[in-house]
Design an enzyme around this catalytic site. Structure first.
Site, short mmCIF file in Angstrom:
data_model
loop_
_atom_site.label_atom_id
_atom_site.label_comp_id
_atom_site.label_asym_id
_atom_site.label_seq_id
_atom_site.Cartn_x
_atom_site.Cartn_y
_atom_site.Cartn_z
N ARG A 70 0.83 -1.19 0.00
CA ARG A 70 0.00 0.00 0.00
C ARG A 70 0.88 1.25 0.00
NH1 ARG A 70 -1.89 0.94 4.27
NH2 ARG A 70 -1.29 -0.88 5.49
N TYR A 198 -1.54 -3.64 -6.87
CA TYR A 198 -1.28 -4.43 -5.67
C TYR A 198 -2.35 -4.30 -4.58
CZ TYR A 198 1.68 -7.30 -2.79
OH TYR A 198 2.17 -8.35 -2.08
N LYS A 207 -9.85 -2.19 1.39
CA LYS A 207 -9.59 -1.02 2.24
C LYS A 207 -10.35 0.22 1.76
CE LYS A 207 -6.49 -3.52 4.37
NZ LYS A 207 -6.58 -4.01 5.72
N HIS A 227 -10.84 -2.09 11.16
CA HIS A 227 -9.75 -2.96 10.69
C HIS A 227 -9.57 -4.07 11.73
CE1 HIS A 227 -5.24 -3.18 9.31
NE2 HIS A 227 -5.98 -4.02 8.63
N SER A 249 -1.59 -3.36 10.27
CA SER A 249 -1.21 -4.26 9.19
C SER A 249 0.03 -5.08 9.56
CB SER A 249 -0.93 -3.45 7.92
OG SER A 249 -2.06 -2.70 7.58
N CYS A 251 0.37 -7.30 11.84
CA CYS A 251 0.58 -7.44 13.29
C CYS A 251 -0.23 -8.58 13.89
CB CYS A 251 0.25 -6.13 13.99
SG CYS A 251 1.46 -4.85 13.64
N GLY A 252 -0.65 -9.54 13.06
CA GLY A 252 -1.16 -10.79 13.62
C GLY A 252 -2.66 -11.05 13.54
N ASP A 276 -9.69 -9.48 8.73
CA ASP A 276 -9.14 -8.15 8.44
C ASP A 276 -10.12 -7.01 8.69
OD1 ASP A 276 -6.68 -6.87 7.45
OD2 ASP A 276 -7.90 -6.19 5.76
N ARG A 365 2.02 -12.09 -0.43
CA ARG A 365 0.67 -12.38 0.07
C ARG A 365 0.08 -13.61 -0.60
NH1 ARG A 365 -1.80 -8.70 4.05
NH2 ARG A 365 -0.12 -7.20 4.34
P1 GTP Z 1 -2.57 -7.53 7.37
O1 GTP Z 1 -3.07 -8.56 6.42
O2 GTP Z 1 -1.47 -6.71 6.80
O3 GTP Z 1 -3.66 -6.69 7.94
O4 GTP Z 1 -1.80 -8.33 8.56
P2 GTP Z 1 -2.32 -9.18 9.82
O5 GTP Z 1 -2.61 -8.27 10.95
O6 GTP Z 1 -3.37 -10.13 9.40
O7 GTP Z 1 -0.98 -9.99 10.25
P3 GTP Z 1 -0.61 -11.55 10.11
O8 GTP Z 1 -1.46 -12.44 10.96
O9 GTP Z 1 -0.55 -11.89 8.68
O10 GTP Z 1 0.85 -11.55 10.72
C1 GTP Z 1 1.89 -10.75 10.23
C2 GTP Z 1 3.23 -11.30 10.62
O11 GTP Z 1 3.31 -11.36 12.05
C3 GTP Z 1 3.49 -12.68 10.09
O12 GTP Z 1 4.82 -12.78 9.65
C4 GTP Z 1 3.27 -13.58 11.29
O13 GTP Z 1 4.04 -14.75 11.23
C5 GTP Z 1 3.66 -12.69 12.47
N1 GTP Z 1 2.85 -13.01 13.68
C6 GTP Z 1 1.51 -13.18 13.75
N2 GTP Z 1 1.11 -13.49 15.01
C7 GTP Z 1 2.23 -13.50 15.76
C8 GTP Z 1 2.49 -13.77 17.15
O14 GTP Z 1 1.58 -14.04 17.96
N3 GTP Z 1 3.79 -13.67 17.57
C9 GTP Z 1 4.80 -13.37 16.70
N4 GTP Z 1 6.03 -13.31 17.19
N5 GTP Z 1 4.61 -13.13 15.38
C10 GTP Z 1 3.34 -13.19 14.92
C1 SPV Z 2 -3.13 -4.35 5.20
O1 SPV Z 2 -2.13 -3.73 4.82
O2 SPV Z 2 -3.70 -4.08 6.30
C2 SPV Z 2 -3.66 -5.46 4.40
C3 SPV Z 2 -3.07 -5.67 3.07
O3 SPV Z 2 -4.59 -6.13 4.82
S1 SPV Z 2 -3.78 -4.66 1.86
O4 SPV Z 2 -4.95 -5.33 1.31
O5 SPV Z 2 -2.77 -4.46 0.81
O6 SPV Z 2 -4.17 -3.40 2.43
MN MN Z 3 -5.15 -5.45 6.98
#
Ligand code: GTP
Ligand code: SPV
Ligand code: MN
Length: 587
Positions: A70, A198, A207, A227, A249, A251-252, A276, A365
């Site tokens: 983004r 993207y 979004k 979000h 984003s 952050c898990g 999400d 992704r």
């Molecule tokens: P967006 O799709 O961008 O909104 O991200 P998201 O908030 O869904 O994050 P996602 O669950 O994909 O995790 C992002 C990264 O953080 C990945 O590389 C995970 O492996 C890592 N991660 C997720 N949960 C944890 C956790 O509890 N501990 C740690 N150390 N890393 C984590």
């Molecule tokens: C984020 O960045 O919070 C995502 C990926 O979920 S995107 O769809 O590119 O915004």
């Molecule tokens: Mn997101």
């Protein structure tokens, strides 16, 4: 196929006159159509097929190397008054915004096909759902929208019945970052996005519509577009609690939404509603109910492995689109943290060389339909959504923020949300690892002035009598060697369990200035290899650090000027005073 709705037909015609495509294709959303577009992109190299034995129906897309995330600096909210967009958004007047975008779109689809994608965000039959139509010249966008939204004929029918839809116009243009903008016109329910193919830049239902436009509408109509993931937690006794969690984003959220309970909590069940975005509405009984407007996931690939998240690992082994991952000798997708195989080609298709950095792009992704997920809840399609017991804010903080704490009231919880700060990640273009304020994880996504947004959050009190409790978590606390103190992933259920038990008034906690924290013994850590010292660090706060945190938060809130709600500043003062008392007692 065309449409019986004159407004839609006229808009499609006028866009076609302006962008000059060779063909216009109305998308039906059928499986055959999906396959047709896949074949088209295999033919021109937009997609490559991955190992069909181990990854059936999986495809790789390599984006332009300058188009991998983004672009917040190129994203605008075009309200009539600049103040209404707020300092949290880039602003340009609607007239200037249209002029700039229309110049870019002029003739941009010459030699291309224009795809018309009707879609519905949320279950087709839900009164909470909202529809849109995306016009794009990217077949990659079409197949992603097919996996992630309810798109095609059914959505078009609803649009024709309702007569209302968000107009999303998208072109990849020439992918020149100098000619890339994503603009929102909330008063017109329209979006124009040019120059990126993207993720959130191009899949306009996500979004742009479901957060920026929807948050603007939600404020006018008395609900919340957030979000947030939505997950159901079923205890061994069979009680199910649904919680909604807002983390920035990368952050898990996706991981928490489909977590697998650790062995010690094997009799718990976890149901994914969404990973999400959540739309939260007060219901007749005064509770908040949530629907997930999406029906698929666009998730971060790196770090996914059978240990961290077996549900996600398995769900992307078939019928998935991968964007910007590496590949192995056997043409399987590969990424950092996969714990199996090794890369042969990197995300740009070059022979893998460590000197070029990670093999998979850190923001690579997967796209899959939600039905691929073993833990997908059968209530995800329920038109009335699910009742929310707790709202959880969180961020990625090496220091300061404890593992979990509970806000003392709704108003205090809004302060906790507004005060969320997190280290930046690869999900957006820019420096990674810099702490920034990301209120409610909505910094990139709130379609209006944050000060008005906090006022709206506070006002939910009037709309809903039985509001959920609010919590804050941090899975990312580190020691001096940069190692995570908390094991995270499935083990996070131990923290969620305490949260649920707090909602049921069954768990103990210690009251501090910043909220209620569990004593180490209040968290179930049976079977965890974690020292008492580490648990003590995770479940305590440094009052002096928190005083600094609160002072800086106060400045931040006041930087929004007169619009900042007094009630929020009052909450900040209460916490600051309490910290002062704590420090005095300690000295
Ligand atoms: P967006 O799709 O961008 O909104 O991200 P998201 O908030 O869904 O994050 P996602 O669950 O994909 O995790 C992002 C990264 O953080 C990945 O590389 C995970 O492996 C890592 N991660 C997720 N949960 C944890 C956790 O509890 N501990 C740690 N150390 N890393 C984590
Ligand atoms: C984020 O960045 O919070 C995502 C990926 O979920 S995107 O769809 O590119 O915004
Ligand atoms: Mn997101």
């Amino acid at each position: 196929m065309t449409t019986t709705l004159p407004e839609l037909q006229n808009w499609v015609n006028s866009v076609a006159r302006h962008t000059c495509p060779d063909n216009i294709r109305w998308c039906s959303g059928s499986d055959d159509e999906y396959q047709e577009f896949v074949e088209l992109m295999l033919g021109d190299g937009t997609l490559t097929k991955l190992n069909d034995k181990t990854y059936p129906n999986c495809y790789l897309h390599r984006s332009d190397p300058d188009d991998v995330a983004r672009v917040e600096h190129l994203t605008f909210v075009c309200t009539k008054n600049e103040e209404d967009a707020g300092q949290n958004n880039n602003w340009i007047s609607p007239a200037d915004g249209h002029a700039r975008m229309d110049a870019l779109f002029d003739g941009c689809m010459r030699g291309r096909t224009m795809y018309v994608i009707p879609y519905c965000m949320g279950p087709i039959g839900s009164r909470f759902s909202r529809c849109g139509v995306e016009i794009t010249d990217s077949p990659y966008v079409v197949i992603n929208m097919k996996l992630m939204t309810r798109m095609g004929d059914q959505a078009l029918k609803r649009i024709e019945k309702e007569g209302i839809f968000v107009k999303g116009l998208h072109s990849t243009g020439d992918l020149d970052p100098e000619r890339r903008f994503i603009m929102h016109f909330p008063d017109e329910l329209s979006i124009k996005s040019f120059g990126s193919g993207y993720g959130g830049n191009a899949l306009l239902g996500k979004k742009c519509h479901a957060l920026r436009i929807a948050s603007y509408q939600a404020r006018q109509e008395g609900w919340l577009a957030e979000h947030m993931l939505i997950v159901g937690l079923e205890s061994p006794e069979g009680a199910v609690h649904y919680i909604a969690c807002a983390f920035p984003s990368a952050c898990g959220k996706t991981n928490l939404a489909m977590l697998i309970p650790p062995d010690e909590l094997h009799d718990w069940k976890v149901w994914t509603l969404g990973d999400d975005i959540a739309w939260l509405h007060p219901d007749d009984t005064g509770k908040l109910r949530a629907i997930n407007p999406e029906s698929g996931y666009f998730g971060v690939v790196p770090g996914t492995n059978p240990k961290t998240n077996k549900n996600a690992y398995d769900m992307i082994m078939h019928d998935a689109i991968f964007t910007n991952v590496a590949t192995t000798e056997d043409n399987e997708p590969w990424w950092e943290g996969k714990q199996d195989g090794k890369p042969a080609k990197d995300w740009q298709g070059r022979d893998y060389d460590k000197a070029n950095g990670p093999a998979a792009h850190p923001n690579s992704r997967f796209t899959v339909a939600a039905t691929n997920n073993r833990s997908y809840s059968n209530l995800a399609d329920a038109p009335e959504g699910v009742p929310i017991s707790a709202i959880v804010f969180g961020g990625r903080r090496k220091h300061v923020a404890p593992l979990v704490f509970e806000a003392k009231s709704w108003e205090h919880g809004v302060l906790v949300g507004a005060g969320t700060a997190s280290e930046t990640t690869a999900a957006m273009v820019g420096e990674v690892g810099v702490i920034r304020r990301d209120p409610m994880a909505m910094k990139p996504f709130c379609g209006y002035n944050f000060a008005d947004y906090w006022t709206h959050w506070l006002s939910m009190r009037r709309h809903a009598k039985h509001l959920p409790k609010i919590f804050h978590v941090n899975w990312f606390r580190q020691n001096d060697d940069g190692e995570f103190l908390w094991p995270g992933f499935g083990e996070n259920l131990r923290v969620l369990r305490w949260i649920i038990e707090r909602c049921e008034h069954r768990a103990d906690a210690e009251e501090t200035a910043i909220g209620f924290l569990p004593h180490p013994a209040d968290l179930d850590t049976v079977g965890l290899d974690i020292s008492p010292e580490t648990m003590a660090t995770l479940t305590s706060i440094d009052s002096a650090q928190w005083r600094d945190e609160m002072i800086s938060l106060g400045k931040y809130l006041k930087s929004y000027g007169d619009r900042t709600p007094r009630a929020l500043l009052r909450q900040q003062e209460i916490v600051l005073d309490a910290l002062g008392e704590e420090l005095e007692k300690a000295s």
